[in-house]
Enzyme design. Structure first.
Site, PDB file in Angstrom:
ATOM      1  N   LYS A   1     -23.890  17.395  25.210  1.00  0.00           N
ATOM      2  CA  LYS A   1     -23.339  17.667  23.893  1.00  0.00           C
ATOM      3  C   LYS A   1     -24.441  17.402  22.883  1.00  0.00           C
ATOM      4  O   LYS A   1     -25.311  16.578  23.106  1.00  0.00           O
ATOM      5  CB  LYS A   1     -22.188  16.721  23.592  1.00  0.00           C
ATOM      6  N   ASN A   2     -24.370  18.054  21.791  1.00  0.00           N
ATOM      7  CA  ASN A   2     -25.460  17.868  20.859  1.00  0.00           C
ATOM      8  C   ASN A   2     -25.099  17.039  19.642  1.00  0.00           C
ATOM      9  O   ASN A   2     -25.805  17.027  18.655  1.00  0.00           O
ATOM     10  CB  ASN A   2     -26.056  19.211  20.436  1.00  0.00           C
TER      11      ASN A   2
ATOM     12  N   MET B   1      -8.947   3.582   8.273  1.00  0.00           N
ATOM     13  CA  MET B   1      -8.079   2.450   7.957  1.00  0.00           C
ATOM     14  C   MET B   1      -7.306   1.994   9.191  1.00  0.00           C
ATOM     15  O   MET B   1      -7.448   2.569  10.267  1.00  0.00           O
ATOM     16  CB  MET B   1      -7.128   2.837   6.827  1.00  0.00           C
TER      17      MET B   1
ATOM     18  N   ASP C   1       4.633  -4.617   6.311  1.00  0.00           N
ATOM     19  CA  ASP C   1       5.135  -5.916   6.768  1.00  0.00           C
ATOM     20  C   ASP C   1       5.244  -6.947   5.650  1.00  0.00           C
ATOM     21  O   ASP C   1       6.213  -7.701   5.593  1.00  0.00           O
ATOM     22  CB  ASP C   1       4.325  -6.441   7.958  1.00  0.00           C
TER      23      ASP C   1
ATOM     24  N   ARG D   1      -4.998   7.736   2.218  1.00  0.00           N
ATOM     25  CA  ARG D   1      -3.665   7.340   1.758  1.00  0.00           C
ATOM     26  C   ARG D   1      -2.932   8.475   1.050  1.00  0.00           C
ATOM     27  O   ARG D   1      -1.731   8.395   0.824  1.00  0.00           O
ATOM     28  CB  ARG D   1      -3.762   6.179   0.765  1.00  0.00           C
TER      29      ARG D   1
ATOM     30  N   ARG E   1      -6.294  -1.686   9.298  1.00  0.00           N
ATOM     31  CA  ARG E   1      -6.331  -3.157   9.312  1.00  0.00           C
ATOM     32  C   ARG E   1      -6.627  -3.678  10.725  1.00  0.00           C
ATOM     33  O   ARG E   1      -7.664  -3.355  11.280  1.00  0.00           O
ATOM     34  CB  ARG E   1      -5.042  -3.716   8.728  1.00  0.00           C
TER      35      ARG E   1
ATOM     36  N   THR F   1      18.034   8.191  -2.786  1.00  0.00           N
ATOM     37  CA  THR F   1      18.753   8.463  -4.039  1.00  0.00           C
ATOM     38  C   THR F   1      19.927   9.407  -3.810  1.00  0.00           C
ATOM     39  O   THR F   1      21.058   9.154  -4.246  1.00  0.00           O
ATOM     40  CB  THR F   1      17.778   9.090  -5.057  1.00  0.00           C
TER      41      THR F   1
ATOM     42  N   THR G   1       4.095   2.795   5.778  1.00  0.00           N
ATOM     43  CA  THR G   1       2.702   2.375   5.895  1.00  0.00           C
ATOM     44  C   THR G   1       1.950   3.341   6.799  1.00  0.00           C
ATOM     45  O   THR G   1       2.486   3.778   7.812  1.00  0.00           O
ATOM     46  CB  THR G   1       2.570   0.953   6.485  1.00  0.00           C
ATOM     47  N   ILE G   2       0.727   3.671   6.411  1.00  0.00           N
ATOM     48  CA  ILE G   2      -0.046   4.586   7.258  1.00  0.00           C
ATOM     49  C   ILE G   2      -0.547   3.906   8.524  1.00  0.00           C
ATOM     50  O   ILE G   2      -0.981   4.571   9.451  1.00  0.00           O
ATOM     51  CB  ILE G   2      -1.258   5.188   6.498  1.00  0.00           C
ATOM     52  N   ASP G   3      -0.483   2.569   8.573  1.00  0.00           N
ATOM     53  CA  ASP G   3      -1.110   1.845   9.685  1.00  0.00           C
ATOM     54  C   ASP G   3      -0.305   1.896  10.983  1.00  0.00           C
ATOM     55  O   ASP G   3      -0.826   1.578  12.051  1.00  0.00           O
ATOM     56  CB  ASP G   3      -1.354   0.384   9.295  1.00  0.00           C
TER      57      ASP G   3
ATOM     58  N   GLU H   1     -15.925  11.276  20.535  1.00  0.00           N
ATOM     59  CA  GLU H   1     -16.412  10.786  21.824  1.00  0.00           C
ATOM     60  C   GLU H   1     -15.857   9.401  22.167  1.00  0.00           C
ATOM     61  O   GLU H   1     -15.711   9.060  23.340  1.00  0.00           O
ATOM     62  CB  GLU H   1     -17.946  10.759  21.824  1.00  0.00           C
TER      63      GLU H   1
ATOM     64  N   ARG I   1     -25.630   8.407  11.320  1.00  0.00           N
ATOM     65  CA  ARG I   1     -25.043   8.502   9.986  1.00  0.00           C
ATOM     66  C   ARG I   1     -23.704   7.773   9.966  1.00  0.00           C
ATOM     67  O   ARG I   1     -23.048   7.640  11.000  1.00  0.00           O
ATOM     68  CB  ARG I   1     -24.797   9.963   9.602  1.00  0.00           C
TER      69      ARG I   1
ATOM     70  N   ARG J   1       1.270  -5.196  -5.766  1.00  0.00           N
ATOM     71  CA  ARG J   1       1.494  -6.446  -5.046  1.00  0.00           C
ATOM     72  C   ARG J   1       1.864  -7.485  -6.103  1.00  0.00           C
ATOM     73  O   ARG J   1       1.342  -7.462  -7.208  1.00  0.00           O
ATOM     74  CB  ARG J   1       0.241  -6.859  -4.281  1.00  0.00           C
TER      75      ARG J   1
ATOM     76  N   ASP K   1       1.873  -0.123  12.065  1.00  0.00           N
ATOM     77  CA  ASP K   1       1.742  -1.439  12.701  1.00  0.00           C
ATOM     78  C   ASP K   1       3.027  -2.247  12.653  1.00  0.00           C
ATOM     79  O   ASP K   1       2.993  -3.467  12.712  1.00  0.00           O
ATOM     80  CB  ASP K   1       0.579  -2.211  12.054  1.00  0.00           C
TER      81      ASP K   1
ATOM     82  N   GLY L   1       0.832  -1.202   0.000  1.00  0.00           N
ATOM     83  CA  GLY L   1       0.000   0.000   0.000  1.00  0.00           C
ATOM     84  C   GLY L   1       0.863   1.247   0.000  1.00  0.00           C
ATOM     85  O   GLY L   1       1.893   1.298   0.656  1.00  0.00           O
TER      86      GLY L   1
END
Lengths: 328, 328, 328, 328
Positions: A219-220, A175, A108, A261, A177, A29, A131-133, A193, A252, A77, A135, A16
């Site tokens: 709170k509303n 996201m 990973d 990403r 995972r 580089t 990776t944004i996760d 919350e 909602r 991939r 992890d 990813g």
């Protein structure tokens, strides 16, 4: 006497994509060129290594990319790379171009592939955690995480405008995972919350309590972040449950999706990627291999691949408490 | 038996404002209420403590402020608080409201004042590091620094658009007082060519070299970040020197100014402020006093005021190298 | 002699919220006070008019809100106001507060309600077009549309980062109800490949052509914007069709959802709302009623409610061509 | 029979850069190719036309640039082009490449040059209004203006955070040369207290009144926008005057500078540039020459160069009133 020194490296991004990958490519580089190595950009990750999509990079091949999201090397991939036959072709392509070593930027799965390939053909490979996760093990933070966190937070800020105008309950899916880092931290940052994350199983009666709590606080509106995936069930499934069990709420759902990403990387991600890219070349110069560059206590660290991909990160108790207390 | 427990706290912001101060106020307020304390918001820093601009805060006094820049408590510098007579009035006002302890959010000047006041009247005071300059000791990062860094970086990104379109040399002046943190880090993040900072004196012949280097790299523009202040001379003075010594360059100056202080705080600043606010109340519960909340290696730390305001932070050698190598 | 002059007005926001509503409330309030009228803020639209949630506003009731998304008056849909009995209570509450006239900020449903109510009780009512959908007649643009357009564009910019990194086909669903304005214009602005909108029915064989075209252009990704709703089928349904008919593409879906409604309003929306708010009071001073303030050729216009809510806006042929040509 | 049809065009950007120029280049390029013309990108404006920095463009030469600030063709001011000898070389270079016609994107200086050159050598030239100053005649808006307006507004939003926290008076200087459009409109959009613009001379005693008014309104800060240049005196000079005449105010100055020129273009600018680029090619196909593409009442218009560069735009009375009333 054999000369073991590295004269030429290849760099690729895999898995990813994550904001900051371009800053990492730029830094790798330039650090290589600074140390008199040649650099080859490999397109589409391992897939391009097998299909020989390889191009020499100069200093200005990476000009003006530090601020760009995504990866100029593209990513994919590769099923073929799972196969010994595929890896053989990959190795032959490296030999053709005279590439002695690799820098692999990814998560990973990408580092697992690097580990197998490096051992099989005795190639020095250094990994960067992209990776944004967030992890991966052995690094406080991964490239892309801070940008994704800010992107989510800004999206929730926008949704809160409409949530408070209408006095609604929102489930927002992010996201991560199997990892609740993004959800928990962005919940704190956005003043949400609650966060429903894979690491903490929600008992049957807790969901209602969570929601009532939100509204009870004079709170509303109420915003609950949810990590994607089977463990939490995702935002849609949770909203369905609430609509049935608590029909009094105007519920909602928002699934943030792929915009998490993208985007120009944050300052932290650009600095992190720049530091790690230089450290990757430094590691190769020190004959390191099979290690991922990590950052611990603001210092560069070398983390063996095996440890990096081990799933053992835990959700911080302190952060869960911070969310609980700061949203009362 | 005397009851030494804290029943009521005051919170104030002092000195230069920083993004994230509101998140800190919110978190301090809610953590105090969570622990059954009363909370008083003190307006305009020590000035308002003396002029008695004090108001009780409830949970929803701090609703919907986490995303706002500036400080809802406003801030000021107070000459009267330098004077024992002023501090006496301040103390009397605390007594009137029954305020047992203070949380002070600000930079080194504010914490110095807190230290004197706390010792003089035996008041438990805990500080939070709120300053964009990141110039406090004992904490890896201060509240507001990350947002300012991103604001500067985004401004430089914009200036680069026009710099490359016109092939110009830009000197961009940023805040930081005597501390090159903001300039050096934003130079790395924005892909600038160099940073001129107070910690590193620029030898007579280095300026030209720096500039020529920038253009030599087959780049068509050059951006140099400069910390404000007497030591560097500031961007205007440097540009003047260059115009005289190197008339071949098309030089421009940009002084980013006060926009660096504003804006909705970044995720990191909001999370940091939320954590630190809760830690401040925790510290008071543990009978801590005269300490600033710091963050070291991602863990909360208590830093004695004396150590916090000691000027001993050094510019990282590694970061200077990162800038040098990544901008070749 | 009876004095017909308006001494006191009420202002409310109704229906879906839109960025810029706060700028409109601010401007209405201040223009009324400037003209020596009293102003009452009515919360939650017609619902609050019935439940008497009404509060007098002063100049600084609307300070520092111009930059905020959402609406400080909140908004709601009111079933009771559909009923004559509900409107009777609403009218009585107006009388209680001495409110002579109303400014209603909202979309077609809100203006329809205003029209009925105004006629029934002979109340001067002026409307402001507040909706992100830009689906009102008689005005070139509505309050909220430009901000929503920019929000969508920025989201698509982010998604493109990951789309090009992975060489994917993305369907991105945006708001607009039965109106393709947002989808078509944001497709042009974001450099998307196509827009599927309610006004133009997609023939059976055109979808594949559209997609192939996108990829044929030696581009490595394709982004198609889709207006929500039954007519287009929405992004999920389209993606499903493509997955079955063209399995060779790596298809992804993103539904932007409620974040399109939020965020700090754009310059254009703040200026438009400021102008229209002042024009609304001006219109009341001129004894106008049952009109919506419109903007045509950059000049303020009065549009009878009946014309404003008539569905006759057409999608511009020129814009469709601009998208077609600029994305080849 | 001579074939007068245009087979090949050149496109260039000239003068100050403006966000949206890349969107215009993209649209011109693709519209030309769509109409079976060849397209040549000319670098550095007229300067590059003389020094022959010309390159053929294909459809994907302009991929992925719509969202980028600045201009990929770069821009410059050319003294040689003022000279008949320079223009002769320029014409010869056009002949060498077989370029039949030009599209020139820039402000009044650039269009004046185009007018002279076109007449001298009988070349069809069409202009696009590219300038943040919005100071061209015959078009409601120029490419770059909306983005600059938003950039200024967002900067003022940030400065207001710190201005209100400290209760200060800020003079903020913005671009615009002799044209107050940017200052007046961004003052409305940002909720500033006043705008000092070249079109309206400030009487000796009005400055103090303006400032006192700002503070009198029970507001705790005041922000005044100032157009750069000799007529207004600029922000620094005004602040100096205030410091001497009204020492009771805490005055600060911010000069926004070149960041106003950069940044990713707004939706409006991208759409405008896309429409105008296509219209430019359409105009050439219709044998138009010596015209600038304008937009009036949301319709494309052809404006003779002479009229376009005539200084006769006036500041709208209505907008001045909007600022006055909405900031009470």
């Amino acid at each position: 006497m054999v000369d073991y020194s590295i004269k030429s490296i290849g760099v690729l991004t895999s898995g990813g994509d994550a904001p900051g990958m371009n800053a990492a490519i730029r830094s790798v580089t330039r650090a290589a060129i600074f140390n008199n190595m040649r650099v080859f950009g490999i397109y589409r990750g391992y897939k391009g290594l097998i299909s020989n999509e390889i191009e020499e990079f100069k200093t200005n091949s990476v000009s003006n990319i530090i601020q760009q999201g995504g990866t100029i090397l593209k990513t994919a991939r590769s099923a073929e790379f799972m196969d010994p036959e595929g890896r053989k072709v990959a190795f032959e392509n490296m030999q053709k171009h005279g590439i002695d070593a690799l820098v692999v930027i990814g998560g990973d799965g990408s580092l697992t592939g690097a580990s197998i390939f490096g051992n099989e053909y005795d190639i020095p490979i250094v990994g960067l955690p992209g990776t944004i996760d967030n992890d991966l093990n052995g690094t406080d933070v991964t490239i892309g995480y801070d940008t994704a966190l800010n992107t989510i937070m800004q999206s929730v800020d926008k949704i809160r405008d409409t949530a408070t105008s209408h006095e609604r309950l929102f489930f927002i899916e992010v996201m991560g995972r199997n990892c609740g880092f993004l959800a928990l931290n962005s919940a704190i940052a956005a003043g949400a919350e609650a966060a429903i994350i894979p690491e903490i199983s929600l008992k049957k009666d807790q969901l209602g309590e969570l929601i009532e709590q939100g509204f009870r606080k004079s709170k509303n509106s109420s915003i609950i972040l949810v990590t994607e995936g089977e463990i939490t069930g995702g935002a849609l499934q949770l909203a369905e449950r609430v609509k049935q069990e608590y029909p009094q709420y105007d519920v909602r759902v928002s699934i943030l999706g792929h915009l998490q990403r993208g985007g120009s990387p944050s300052a932290q991600d650009r600095i992190l990627a720049s530091r790690m890219g230089i450290a990757a070349i430094q590691a190769l110069l020190e004959n390191q291999r099979n290690v991922m560059i990590g950052i611990r206590e603001n210092e560069i660290d070398y983390v063996p691949f095996k440890r990096a991909i081990k799933k053992e990160r835990e959700i911080s108790e302190e952060l869960r408490e911070v969310l609980l207390i700061s949203s009362i």
